[in-house]
Design a protein around this motif. Structure first.
Motif, PDB file in Angstrom:
ATOM      1  N   ALA A   1      -4.198   3.316   9.530  1.00 41.78           N
ATOM      2  CA  ALA A   1      -3.548   3.824  10.737  1.00 41.78           C
ATOM      3  C   ALA A   1      -2.057   3.657  10.634  1.00 41.78           C
ATOM      4  N   MET A   2      -1.333   4.651  11.139  1.00 40.34           N
ATOM      5  CA  MET A   2       0.125   4.553  11.204  1.00 40.34           C
ATOM      6  C   MET A   2       0.554   5.160  12.523  1.00 40.34           C
ATOM      7  N   TYR A   3       1.657   4.612  13.073  1.00 45.22           N
ATOM      8  CA  TYR A   3       2.120   5.107  14.368  1.00 45.22           C
ATOM      9  C   TYR A   3       3.636   5.186  14.348  1.00 45.22           C
ATOM     10  N   THR A   4       4.176   6.322  14.776  1.00 44.04           N
ATOM     11  CA  THR A   4       5.623   6.493  14.839  1.00 44.04           C
ATOM     12  C   THR A   4       6.055   6.268  16.277  1.00 44.04           C
ATOM     13  N   THR A   5       6.921   5.305  16.530  1.00 45.12           N
ATOM     14  CA  THR A   5       7.403   5.098  17.903  1.00 45.12           C
ATOM     15  C   THR A   5       8.510   6.098  18.157  1.00 45.12           C
ATOM     16  N   LEU A   6       8.361   6.898  19.222  1.00 44.60           N
ATOM     17  CA  LEU A   6       9.358   7.950  19.432  1.00 44.60           C
ATOM     18  C   LEU A   6      10.701   7.383  19.886  1.00 44.60           C
ATOM     19  N   ARG A   7      10.678   6.278  20.679  1.00 42.88           N
ATOM     20  CA  ARG A   7      11.963   5.882  21.274  1.00 42.88           C
ATOM     21  C   ARG A   7      12.888   5.212  20.277  1.00 42.88           C
ATOM     22  N   ASP A   8      12.356   4.436  19.294  1.00 44.60           N
ATOM     23  CA  ASP A   8      13.283   3.784  18.359  1.00 44.60           C
ATOM     24  C   ASP A   8      12.953   4.077  16.899  1.00 44.60           C
ATOM     25  N   GLY A   9      11.946   4.902  16.646  1.00 43.97           N
ATOM     26  CA  GLY A   9      11.667   5.293  15.264  1.00 43.97           C
ATOM     27  C   GLY A   9      10.975   4.242  14.421  1.00 43.97           C
ATOM     28  N   LEU A  10      10.633   3.076  15.014  1.00 38.88           N
ATOM     29  CA  LEU A  10       9.949   2.075  14.200  1.00 38.88           C
ATOM     30  C   LEU A  10       8.517   2.524  13.935  1.00 38.88           C
ATOM     31  N   ILE A  11       7.984   2.036  12.823  1.00 34.86           N
ATOM     32  CA  ILE A  11       6.671   2.509  12.406  1.00 34.86           C
ATOM     33  C   ILE A  11       5.716   1.330  12.306  1.00 34.86           C
ATOM     34  N   VAL A  12       4.526   1.523  12.865  1.00 32.83           N
ATOM     35  CA  VAL A  12       3.494   0.485  12.775  1.00 32.83           C
ATOM     36  C   VAL A  12       2.455   0.955  11.765  1.00 32.83           C
ATOM     37  N   THR A  13       2.006   0.058  10.890  1.00 34.41           N
ATOM     38  CA  THR A  13       0.911   0.422   9.989  1.00 34.41           C
ATOM     39  C   THR A  13      -0.221  -0.577  10.198  1.00 34.41           C
ATOM     40  N   GLY A  14      -1.417  -0.096   9.988  1.00 30.31           N
ATOM     41  CA  GLY A  14      -2.585  -0.966  10.097  1.00 30.31           C
ATOM     42  C   GLY A  14      -3.474  -0.741   8.904  1.00 30.31           C
ATOM     43  N   GLY A  15      -3.976  -1.817   8.318  1.00 31.23           N
ATOM     44  CA  GLY A  15      -4.771  -1.648   7.114  1.00 31.23           C
ATOM     45  C   GLY A  15      -5.967  -2.576   7.114  1.00 31.23           C
ATOM     46  N   LYS A  16      -6.579  -2.629   5.940  1.00 27.37           N
ATOM     47  CA  LYS A  16      -7.761  -3.473   5.797  1.00 27.37           C
ATOM     48  C   LYS A  16      -7.338  -4.613   4.889  1.00 27.37           C
ATOM     49  N   GLU A  17      -7.270  -5.820   5.413  1.00 19.22           N
ATOM     50  CA  GLU A  17      -6.957  -6.925   4.503  1.00 19.22           C
ATOM     51  C   GLU A  17      -7.456  -8.260   5.020  1.00 19.22           C
ATOM     52  N   ARG A  18      -7.553  -9.200   4.089  1.00 18.04           N
ATOM     53  CA  ARG A  18      -7.955 -10.555   4.483  1.00 18.04           C
ATOM     54  C   ARG A  18      -6.755 -11.245   5.083  1.00 18.04           C
ATOM     55  N   PRO A  19      -6.956 -11.991   6.169  1.00 22.11           N
ATOM     56  CA  PRO A  19      -5.815 -12.694   6.767  1.00 22.11           C
ATOM     57  C   PRO A  19      -5.256 -13.718   5.781  1.00 22.11           C
ATOM     58  N   SER A  20      -3.909 -13.761   5.656  1.00 21.57           N
ATOM     59  CA  SER A  20      -3.304 -14.781   4.782  1.00 21.57           C
ATOM     60  C   SER A  20      -2.039 -15.240   5.476  1.00 21.57           C
ATOM     61  N   LYS A  21      -1.364 -16.220   4.875  1.00 23.76           N
ATOM     62  CA  LYS A  21      -0.189 -16.778   5.559  1.00 23.76           C
ATOM     63  C   LYS A  21       0.882 -15.712   5.791  1.00 23.76           C
ATOM     64  N   GLU A  22       1.214 -15.013   4.684  1.00 28.01           N
ATOM     65  CA  GLU A  22       2.339 -14.090   4.838  1.00 28.01           C
ATOM     66  C   GLU A  22       1.885 -12.692   5.259  1.00 28.01           C
ATOM     67  N   GLY A  23       0.653 -12.339   4.856  1.00 28.93           N
ATOM     68  CA  GLY A  23       0.206 -10.968   5.126  1.00 28.93           C
ATOM     69  C   GLY A  23      -0.372 -10.823   6.516  1.00 28.93           C
ATOM     70  N   GLY A  24      -0.734  -9.591   6.839  1.00 30.17           N
ATOM     71  CA  GLY A  24      -1.408  -9.353   8.103  1.00 30.17           C
ATOM     72  C   GLY A  24      -1.876  -7.922   8.128  1.00 30.17           C
ATOM     73  N   ALA A  25      -2.915  -7.657   8.897  1.00 30.17           N
ATOM     74  CA  ALA A  25      -3.482  -6.312   8.888  1.00 30.17           C
ATOM     75  C   ALA A  25      -2.628  -5.330   9.678  1.00 30.17           C
ATOM     76  N   VAL A  26      -1.663  -5.865  10.474  1.00 31.29           N
ATOM     77  CA  VAL A  26      -0.771  -4.975  11.218  1.00 31.29           C
ATOM     78  C   VAL A  26       0.658  -5.314  10.817  1.00 31.29           C
ATOM     79  N   LYS A  27       1.454  -4.287  10.531  1.00 32.38           N
ATOM     80  CA  LYS A  27       2.850  -4.536  10.183  1.00 32.38           C
ATOM     81  C   LYS A  27       3.755  -3.603  10.962  1.00 32.38           C
TER      82      LYS A  27
END
Length: 1974
Positions: free
Chosen positions: A1612-1638
């Motif tokens: 999944a990916m999402y483009t925020t219209l008001r500030d252009g930031l992008i959210v991505t969502g993926g499939k991953e194991r939780p870890s200290k630095e990583g995360g399924a949403v960025k």
């Protein structure tokens, strides 16, 4: 000779006797002008009773069968039958067509109705689905269509009080329709108990949702909404055929012959029984009724029209009558008076007055009448009957004179002799009897020469001879009265015939077509005085011929109106009229004869009339004494533009071929080359078969076309720019009035027209879908908004477009002969002219059709072939140029005069402000004044006049001129020879562009050290071209024969040319003068090559399969290479000049030694090592990869290798130029491909320094120069297309979730089958077992002394009065569809609410309170959801659902657009995405919607959703597309991603253009499976891949890869219209630095990761959305989580089961809690009041059933693996567990006293455990002999019995705890049960539906009150019944929302709620129970 032109007289329809009452209804109305409109045969009739006058509408081509009147009562719509039936809307006042609606229905149009304001029209077809179609009739546009019903529909009406609602009725049904978007959705009327289900014949709508309908039994049924509320019985005694609503009320008419008037509330006012009136008769049946004020119109079955004045209702006035059922054959004319006599199979004979237009006598006979005759003095009337008898009546009073029956078969023809003494009677048994009139009709003779039935007779003037025709087409003669056959032709020669009604004979040869011997002409009649003959045939046509007409295929005029066969036709006694009668249409037509002299006057008085009449074309066979066609035009008409393979077919062909090639692609194939080429200059202009295709643009550039390229030429800079959007030959070009846009039309199976901007060279619109094979003419309207186009299909279809919208406005068939030009009227946008072979037609638009009238030539000239046309200075004036050199001047449709303009055809004309300019084959340009009075100036195109700055040389003087255009002080001229010249007004001529002339071009050679090339062509010229910036033809030389090859010598001084006659010559390369020539071969010389180095040898290859080697110095042949089995195609020398490589037509690659020519065999590995001087071979391992997948269909014709041996260029039969990396080993190499040539590229050559590639088009005669752009140097260019025929196999890995989503197959509810493997006979089909009493024959008294039967069910709330439940309302849903859907959770209302979906429900969920509201209009599973982001469309949501085939019916896939707050449906789009809609997206303005289907083509469609209009649609990709989204700033650009696929789309007009993503710029980039898409500024696009990378694209070119943005697929990916930031969502194991949403910045450079604290091993994100400071996440595990951006805190908003089915369901005995157990191995506890999940237990195995103990302190859980567990509720600790079975536990139950636990499993057993013995759980006993697996179990109230339902639809009762089977029915009947969850048993027989063949009821539950029952079934329905319901098919209410398979259902305590569990949707629905008030 005279018969070769049509007669110059004419017929005009004056009167029609008859009315169509049979098989048609509701077809008779008053117009606003108080005229009466109806139809008969193929004619609409407007009758004025005041003036006793008829007007005729004749726009139909077959029987009219339906009619509707516009609410303003001036316009009429009529529908016809036929293979391609159409609807005409016409004006009843002028009888002119307003609109034509066509191309939708088949078979016929059964009903029509206008809506209240008359804007829309609904029609019903006669096809098998009885399609219902709604039209915007003014625009001729279909708005919506749906299948109507499986059986006939008889009437349809708009609800005049509610917008967008309709009602239709017919055989055994009535349907109530609503129109929303483009979807027509029906609801069937519910007859219920109020009335019988029967056929409804007519209907009328009233206020307050009331509908009145007339039924077959004569009752009137009254409907409210969709329910029948009452019936008015016996309104008529038989079927009610017609119902008419007016201001005062309703009128009905029936089969009983009665008219009834009713007031507005349907209370009776009065009855009129027509059978009882003076005009009445037995069997009168009313078919149509119309009530207006105090007048009532009535149409009857027997073709009468009555007018009734209400005050004098017993005196109806008969205003029209005609023959009724049966065929009409008999026609006779009175010899002295204007009377006609007709007789029909209805047994009546009628006499009509031709002057008064009225029936004056009628008499009924005993038998059907087949023929009639009146004797010469007009006293006797003879009638021939079908039974072989004939009767003679007196005309005066219709009394019988005599009745004779001598024959058994029908009498088909009889005639009195001219002297009145004899009557000849022709019979179907092939004899003619002669009777004497004076001897009381005694038989005096018999003629027996015929072998077949007699069809026609004629007497000679002296009554001595009779001629007959018979069914074999034989013509025989007999002597009278004896009947002896005459065989000598001499004797007959001089006979003068009294009448001529025979169809065979010399004098009427011309009535038969030239090459056919069919006998479909039924009748003829000769008019000796007027020298005309009238004929009647089986096709409903009446024709006029000259008489006599001796030669077959004579010209005629034709008149239509009759529908099927015209059976007879006769002249009136004074030849004033022609009378024709129709067989099946029972009508009599009276035509007025207008002789030639009258016609001339008629012209000036009313041109309208003389033409309106022959809507039917002046004559369908035009005058044939047209001069022979000019040779050039002849050639052009014979050109065919058909292709073996159309470019559109390539994708399918590739798919078919790919299967075979799977193996071939295993090797890793080479990348495409780094170089690319760009089209730089084209030498050529298409003049040989196109005209008027050359214009100045706004800024003075020149636009024209050649091959598949639109060219813009700048004459100051001598440069060209190109429009490369076409993929095949362009055939026509038109320029917009503002001179900035151009329209070009091309060849193709579904050819397209491109409208493009000459500045930006971008397409503005692409029009497709209406033409076939190609488009030969286009023209813009004066306002530039519309475009007209003409196709080259057989009927040369004409289409009018609104080109910006891409909409087809109107369409019509043009002509069977070629049309050369179309011109739109500059003053009236609705008018246009077309001109072509023997054709000049004037058209006007009428809705969806065009009405054409032929140009009327009159006596001025001959019909001629028109080559060009323009409009003059008023809307009436038009001018056309003919093939004979004349200019015709037209006013309206009349030819006013002709002016001689050129010698030979006038090919082009152009209108100026003050005059005209013309150009012709004579090579002269002529300037004229504004009325073609005088020629002001002429310019001859001559070599002498060429100015010094010319870019080439004229080949001949006075070339044929094909295009002229003026502007910028110059005249621009295009010639047939492919030259473009600019003529200065003062005389000098500059040549700007030229190419080869007609004939294929094959020979091409580039110079060894200069930028020049030579070409040689079949046009017999050798030409030298300069490739440097001056781009011109340097020299040309004519040859004696065409040539196919040429070659420069290594020193560049000599040029060798091979000719087509087998000779070749060597010429001086500078002067082109001959050096030497040879002629040793017979066949074409196909290749010619100098040996490298000094050029000592010359190799000459021919089609004779030999190669001759010559010594250049001695000019001798020194060797011959033999051994090829086919013609030679290519030869190459090696670098030493010792070896030749040869290709042949049989695909052989051979080697010969030079100079002797000895054949060598060289292994393929060695060939590569040889240094070749040149490489033009297309065979061998080194270039194996250049052959395409579809190699069987197409050939690679040429190749050429660069001198650095890196890049191989090829040309092929499909017109593609391709570049490959060399060597191209392995099959199907990757390449870059360029389209500019149209079909065959015959030759390709690199220049000496590889800076340019020169290519030749065989049939497009063009020489194209491309510049070579090295790797590295390269602006990003859209025209670069790099492709390969087979996609790469690597796609970035495998992921189970992606695979599941890709392969899932969605079933629609209606087709779902049972979820349990049941077998046996369904309960409602089982035979009822007799009770013991019945078996023993005991009859018990009805009131028994025995104690009353106990309650079936123990009821818990005994004290209260029991209140039944009347309704269920959805209150809560626990579930979210995340497992196979994406991007389907969104914020609304600034983040207060979220919207998502599960099953078929859209859910609006309040974040703060958890309360929910629902959108429930979908009838099947929702697969996708999107929110409109535009502020104008706030809270607007679109959802797409699963569907069946795309037939536009209710089960077809659809998209709903709705308001999330008030749940109003705004639009429904039924779509052609069969299977379902998998992605939806709104455009930037919010007005457009994009949808993607699950159909095999994965169609992409764009909608204007508010109107429900489909704008564009196209196949998306052959594999699954997951997501397609509009760019957030665009309404035209979007991106689709899917399996190994990313495509960048643009919407132009109605067309979708796509570009594949280009990877080549990045090293080792590969096309992976793309899963998600987001957007950045400056045309950046981001796509998430299956491997976890994110690709960054600039335009459509990959510019960077963000590697491992996630560890697993980016879903999944999402483009925020008001500030252009992008959210991505993926499939991953939780870890200290990583995360399924960025969360990323705008360019995807930096990110911040968020962990979802769900406790899962891997997080799989399926949907992301960003609000104010919050990110909303939907997961694969059916959770919806809100993540705070600042503190990264997670708040789970929604929980659900991950995988279904949810089999186990248990409600708490006293609280509003319930438990669910599912396949995902969890048991969850839910709180209804707090709307949330309280707890979940992971069991590690799939759970199948769960149960609370009676006190609610323990929970038992049954597992799929056979184990069961008992938990304590308070601590969730395990109290005990046990596994006694291998298979799944299906149900588990505590006994009411909590002592026993019963465990039912799929091992056909129930185990009993005694819980008082503690947690050891030892089995105490079990139930044996259960025939199948256990489904449900219930304990009795006292705990002594257990009822078990099993998988074979049987219910059993066992004793507890012994497990003994209880068989006694009486005992079972007396048991009171503690609970009832069984789906089986007499008490619940009514829950099984009729439609359950494949599907089952899965679960049931009776309420605690014991009087209500809910069930869940495989169709996903929850149903509410009364309990008990022993009657079959009991009444119930249904509740939709679940996907297929409701697996379990329960009442909560106190019957406050019902909880249902879903199978496919893994969701839990909580329904609130609505109890009936006390």
């Amino acid at each position: 000779m005279a018969a070769r032109s049509a007669p110059s007289c004419h017929l005009r329809l004056e009167w029609v006797y008859g009315y169509r009452g049979h098989q048609c209804r509701n077809n008779l109305y008053y117009t606003a002008a108080k005229e009466i409109v109806y139809f008969v045969a193929g004619v609409g009739v407007v009758y004025s009773p005041r003036e006793h006058r008829q007007k005729f509408y004749r726009g139909h081509s077959d029987d009219i069968i339906s009619l509707a009147l516009h609410p303003e009562r001036v316009l009429v719509a009529t529908g016809q039958v036929g293979k391609e039936p159409y609807i005409c809307v016409w004006d009843s006042y002028t009888v002119q067509t307003i609109s034509i609606l066509k191309d939708v229905h088949t078979h016929g149009i059964a009903c029509l109705a206008f809506d209240l304001d008359g804007q829309r029209l609904v029609s019903v077809g006669l096809d098998s689905k009885n399609a219902v179609c709604v039209w915007d009739w003014k625009r001729g546009k279909m708005l919506s269509m749906a299948p109507g019903h499986t059986d006939r529909i008889f009437d349809i009406s708009w609800d005049l009080y509610q917008p967008n609602k309709l009602v239709s009725c017919g055989v055994k049904h009535i349907k109530f329709w609503s129109l929303c978007g483009n979807a027509l959705t029906p609801k069937r009327g519910v007859f219920g108990k109020t009335g019988d289900l029967q056929t409804i014949l007519c209907l009328a709508c009233a206020r307050d949702e009331l509908t009145y309908s007339g039924a077959l039994n004569g009752d009137i049924y009254v409907w409210k909404g969709i329910n029948l509320i009452r019936t008015i019985q016996g309104a008529h005694t038989a079927g009610i055929f017609s119902m008419n609503a007016c201001e005062e009320g309703f009128a009905t008419g029936g089969r009983d012959g009665c008219i009834r008037l009713w007031d507005l509330t349907f209370k009776p006012i009065t009855v009129i029984d027509l059978r009882e009136t003076d005009q009445g008769y037995k069997g009168l049946s009313v078919r149509s009724v119309c009530w207006r004020g105090d007048h009532i119109l009535v149409g009857t079955q027997d073709s009468e029209i009555f007018e009734i004045v209400v005050q004098e209702r017993n005196k109806p006035f008969l205003i029209m009558q005609g023959h009724c059922e049966g065929e009409l054959w008999a026609l006779a004319i009175h010899p002295t008076k204007p009377l006609a006599v007709t007789g029909s199979d209805d047994r009546s004979v009628r006499i009509w007055s031709l002057v008064d237009h009225a029936l004056i006598a009628r008499c009924n006979m005993e038998e059907p009448i087949r023929c009639a005759a009146v004797n010469a003095d007009g006293i006797h009337l003879a009638l021939g009957m079908k039974d072989g008898s004939f009767t003679v009546l007196r005309v005066r009073d219709m009394t019988e004179v005599v009745h004779v029956k001598d024959r058994k078969e029908a009498i088909h023809e009889l005639k009195y002799s001219p002297d009145g003494t004899y009557l000849a009677v022709g019979c179907n048994d092939s004899s003619v009897d002669i009777y004497g009139v004076a001897q009381r009709y005694k038989k005096v003779g018999e003629c027996v020469g015929s072998l077949s039935f007699i069809t026609h007779l004629d007497w000679s003037s002296d009554s001595r001879y009779l001629q007959t025709n018979d069914g074999n087409g034989k013509r025989l003669f007999y002597r009278m009265p004896g009947g002896k056959e005459v065989t000598s032709t001499e004797e007959i020669k001089g006979v003068h015939w009294a009448s001529w009604t025979c169809v065979s004979g010399l004098e009427v040869n011309g009535i038969w077509p030239k090459y056919s011997d069919i006998n479909d002409i039924n009748s003829v009649d000769g008019n000796y005085i007027g020298q005309v003959l009238v004929t009647a045939d089986d096709y409903g046509i009446v024709k006029l011929f000259r008489y006599p007409c001796l030669r077959k295929g004579a010209k005629f005029r034709k008149y239509i109106g009759h529908s099927a066969h015209v059976t007879n036709v006769r002249w009136s006694h004074d030849y004033q009229w022609v009378i024709s009668i129709g067989g099946a249409d029972h009508s009599v037509f009276q035509w007025k004869f207008i002789p030639e002299r009258k016609l001339k006057d008629a012209l000036h008085i009313a041109p309208q009339e003389s033409l309106a009449d022959s809507n039917s074309d002046e004559s369908d066979s035009d005058l044939s004494d047209v001069p022979e066609l000019d040779s050039e035009i002849e050639q052009e008409t014979q050109l065919t533009y058909c292709r073996q393979v159309y470019k559109e077919d390539l994708p399918q062909l590739k798919e078919q071929c790919k299967e075979k090639q799977k193996s071939a692609t295993s090797k890793r194939r080479e990348r495409p080359p780094g170089n690319s080429i760009r089209l730089h200059f084209v030498h050529g202009y298409r003049g040989y078969d196109c005209r008027s295709n050359l214009f100045y643009t706004q800024i003075g550039e020149i636009v024209y076309h050649v091959a598949a390229v639109g060219v813009i030429y700048n004459r100051q800079q001598n440069t060209q720019r190109f429009y490369l959007g076409h993929d095949d030959d362009i055939l026509c070009l038109a320029i917009h009035p503002l001179k900035d846009y151009v329209a070009t039309g091309q060849v193709g199976r579904d050819p397209s027209i491109h409208i493009w901007d000459t500045e930006t060279i971008k397409p503005l619109s692409i029009l497709k879908g209406c033409h076939q094979y190609g488009i030969c003419a286009v023209d813009f309207s004066a306002d530039g908004k519309r475009l007209a186009s003409v196709g080259i299909d057989d009927s040369h279809t004409i289409v009018l477009w609104d080109w910006k919208k891409g909409e087809k406005l109107s369409i019509a068939r043009g002509s069977k002969d070629k049309i050369f030009v179309v011109k739109m009227n500059p003053y009236v946008p609705d008018k246009l002219i077309t001109a072509g072979i023997k054709h000049m037609k004037f058209w006007r638009r009428a809705g969806g059709g065009l009405i054409g009238r032929k140009g009327y030539i009159g006596t001025l000239g001959k019909s001629d072939t028109m080559m060009c046309a323009v409009y003059g200075w008023t809307e009436e004036m038009a001018f056309s140029g003919t093939s004979t050199g004349d200019v015709c001047i037209w006013r309206d449709v009349f030819l006013v005069k002709t002016v001689k303009a050129h010698d030979g055809p006038v090919f082009s004309m152009h209108a100026l402000e003050k005059g005209f300019v013309t150009g012709g084959k004579d090579g002269v340009v002529a300037l004229w004044d504004d009325s073609f009075e005088r020629c002001l100036k002429t310019y001859a195109i001559k070599r002498a006049a060429l100015a010094p700055g010319s870019k080439g040389l004229l080949l001949e003087d006075n070339p044929s001129i094909r295009a002229i255009s003026l502007g910028h002080g110059h005249i621009l001229v295009g010639t047939k020879n492919g030259e473009i010249l600019e003529v200065d007004k003062s005389g000098p001529i500059t040549l700007l562009v030229q190419g080869h002339m007609e004939g294929e071009v094959w020979g091409l050679a580039t110079h060894p050290y200069l930028p020049i090339c030579a070409t040689v062509s079949d046009d017999k010229t050798l030409r030298i071209w300069d490739l440097s910036p001056s781009h011109c033809m340097l020299a040309v030389r004519k040859l004696k024969k065409g040539g196919r090859c040429c070659c420069f010598s290594p020193d560049g001084k000599a040029l060798a040319v091979g000719l087509n006659d087998g000779s070749f010559l060597m010429a001086n390369a500078d002067t082109l003068e001959d050096l030497v020539s040879f002629h040793h071969r017979k066949d074409i010389i196909s290749d010619i090559r100098f040996s490298p180095g000094s050029g000592k040898y010359l190799a000459v290859a021919s089609h004779d399969s030999f190669i001759d080697i010559y010594n250049v110095m001695s000019s001798k042949r020194v060797g011959v290479c033999k051994g090829a089995t086919s013609y030679i195609t290519h030869i190459d020398w090696d670098i030493r000049g010792k070896l030749l490589q040869v290709n042949t037509g049989a695909k052989e690659q051979l080697f010969f030694e030079a100079p002797r020519g000895k054949k060598q065999t060289i292994p393929s590995m060695e060939v590569e090592k040889i240094a070749w001087a040149s490489w033009t071979s297309v065979l061998g391992l080194c270039c194996e990869g250049i052959w395409p997948v579809i190699g069987e269909v197409t050939d690679v014709t040429a190749s050429c290798l660069t001198s650095d041996k890196m890049v191989l260029a090829t040309g092929d039969d499909l017109g593609f130029v391709k570049l490959f990396r060399y060597p191209t080993k392995g099959k199907f190499g990757k390449f870059k491909r360029y389209v500019a040539h149209s079909t065959h590229v015959t030759n390709v050559r690199w220049t000496y320094d590889d800076s340019m590639l020169v290519t030749l088009g065989g049939t497009d005669m063009s020489l194209m120069v491309w510049t070579n752009e090295m790797e590295g140097y390269r602006e990003k260019r859209p025209c670069d297309s790099e492709e390969s025929d087979i996609d790469s196999e690597e796609d970035g890995g495998y992921d189970s979730d992606v695979t599941r989503e890709n392969e899932i197959s969605y079933t629609i509810r209606a087709l779902s089958t049972n979820i349990r493997p049941m077998f046996g006979i369904k309960p409602h089909l089982q035979q009822k077992e007799p009770s013991i009493d019945e078996r023993q024959g005991v009859v018990r008294p009805p009131v028994s002394r025995a104690p009353p039967q106990p309650e079936k069910l123990q009821t818990n709330n005994v004290g209260k009065k029991k209140r039944p439940i009347e309704d269920l309302v959805l209150e809560l849903v626990f579930g979210y569809r995340g497992r196979d859907c994406r991007n389907n959770v969104h914020y609304l209302n600034d983040g207060d609410d979220i919207i998502y979906h599960t099953a078929s429900i859209g859910i609006l969920h309040n974040v703060a309170t958890g309360s929910q509201s629902f959108y429930q209009e979908h009838n099947d599973d929702i697969l996708c959801l999107t929110v409109n982001q535009h502020p104008k469309f706030i809270n607007i949501v679109a959802t797409g659902q699963v569907g069946d085939s795309a037939d536009m019916s209710a089960t077809a896939p659809s998209i709903h657009i709705w308001d999330a707050v008030n749940k109003q449906t705004l639009s429904i789009l039924r779509c052609y995405h069969s299977k379902g809609v998998c992605s939806v997206s709104f455009s930037a303005t919010g007005k457009l919607l994009l949808s993607v289907g699950l159909d095999p083509e994965h169609t992409v469609t764009i909608w204007r959703w508010q109107e429900g209009a489909k704008i564009a649609s196209r196949a998306g990709h052959n594999q699954r597309i997951f997501v397609a989204e509009f760019r957030p700033d665009s309404d035209t650009q979007f991106v689709s991603v899917g399996v190994k696929h990313v495509k960048f789309w643009t919407l132009v007009g109605r067309a979708l253009l796509s570009k594949k993503g280009l990877l080549s710029t990045l090293q080792d980039a590969r096309m992976q499976t793309m899963l998600a898409v987001a957007f950045g500024a400056n045309n950046l696009t981001f796509t998430g891949t299956i491997s976890g990378d994110v690709c960054v694209w600039k335009d459509h070119i990959l510019c960077r890869i963000v590697a491992r943005a996630h560890n697993g697929p980016v879903f999944a990916m999402y483009t925020t219209l008001r500030d252009g930031l992008i959210v991505t969502g993926g499939k991953e194991r939780p870890s200290k630095e990583g995360g399924a949403v960025k969360l990323w910045d705008q360019e995807l450079r930096r990110c911040r990761a968020f962990r979802l604290e769900t406790g899962q091993v891997t997080d799989c994100v399926r949907s992301v959305c960003r609000g104010k400071g919050k990110i909303l996440v939907g997961t694969r595990n059916a959770e919806i989580i809100e993540v705070g951006e600042k503190n990264a805190a997670c708040n789970i908003l929604v929980n659900g089961h991950v995988d279904g089915p949810i089999w186990g369901l248990a409600t708490h005995p006293s609280r509003d809690f319930f438990l669910s157990a599912a396949e995902d191995g969890t048991v969850r506890l839910w709180d209804i009041a707090d709307k949330k999940m309280l707890n979940k237990v992971n069991l590690g195995h799939a759970a199948r059933t769960v149960c609370y103990s009676p006190e609610g302190d323990m929970v038992a859980i049954g597992m799929k693996n056979g184990e069961f567990i008992i938990l304590l509720v308070s601590s969730l600790k395990i109290w005990g567990k046990k596994r006694d079975r291998r298979c799944a536990i299906h149900d588990i139950r505590f006994s009411p006293d909590s002592r026993y636990l019963a465990v039912g499993s799929s091992e056909n057993s129930v185990d009993f455990y005694d819980l008082t013995l503690g947690p050891t759980l030892n089995r105490i006993s079990y139930c044996k002999d259960i025939p199948s697996f256990v489904i449900q179990m219930d304990f009795s109230a006292d705990g002594r019995y257990l009822q078990v339902s099993s998988g074979c639809y049987k219910r059993h009762v066992y004793e507890v705890p012994s497990g003994k089977h209880l068989m006694d029915h009486a005992a079972i009947d007396r048991i009171t049960w503690a609970t009832w969850t069984s789906i089986l048993g007499e008490e619940v027989m009514g829950i099984w539906s009729r439609h359950a063949e494949k599907a089952d009821v899965n679960c049931a539950c009776v309420s605690h009150s014991g009087i209500s029952l809910v069930t869940g079934d495989d169709f996903g329905m929850v149903k509410l019944f009364d309990f008990p319901c022993p009657e079959k098919f009991a009444k119930h209410k249904r509740f939709l929302g679940h996907s297929p398979h409701v697996t379990n259902i329960r009442f909560t305590s106190g019957d406050r709620h019902v909880v249902s569990a879903g199978g496919d949707d893994c969701s839990l629905f909580v329904w609130k129970c609505v109890h009936m008030p006390h």
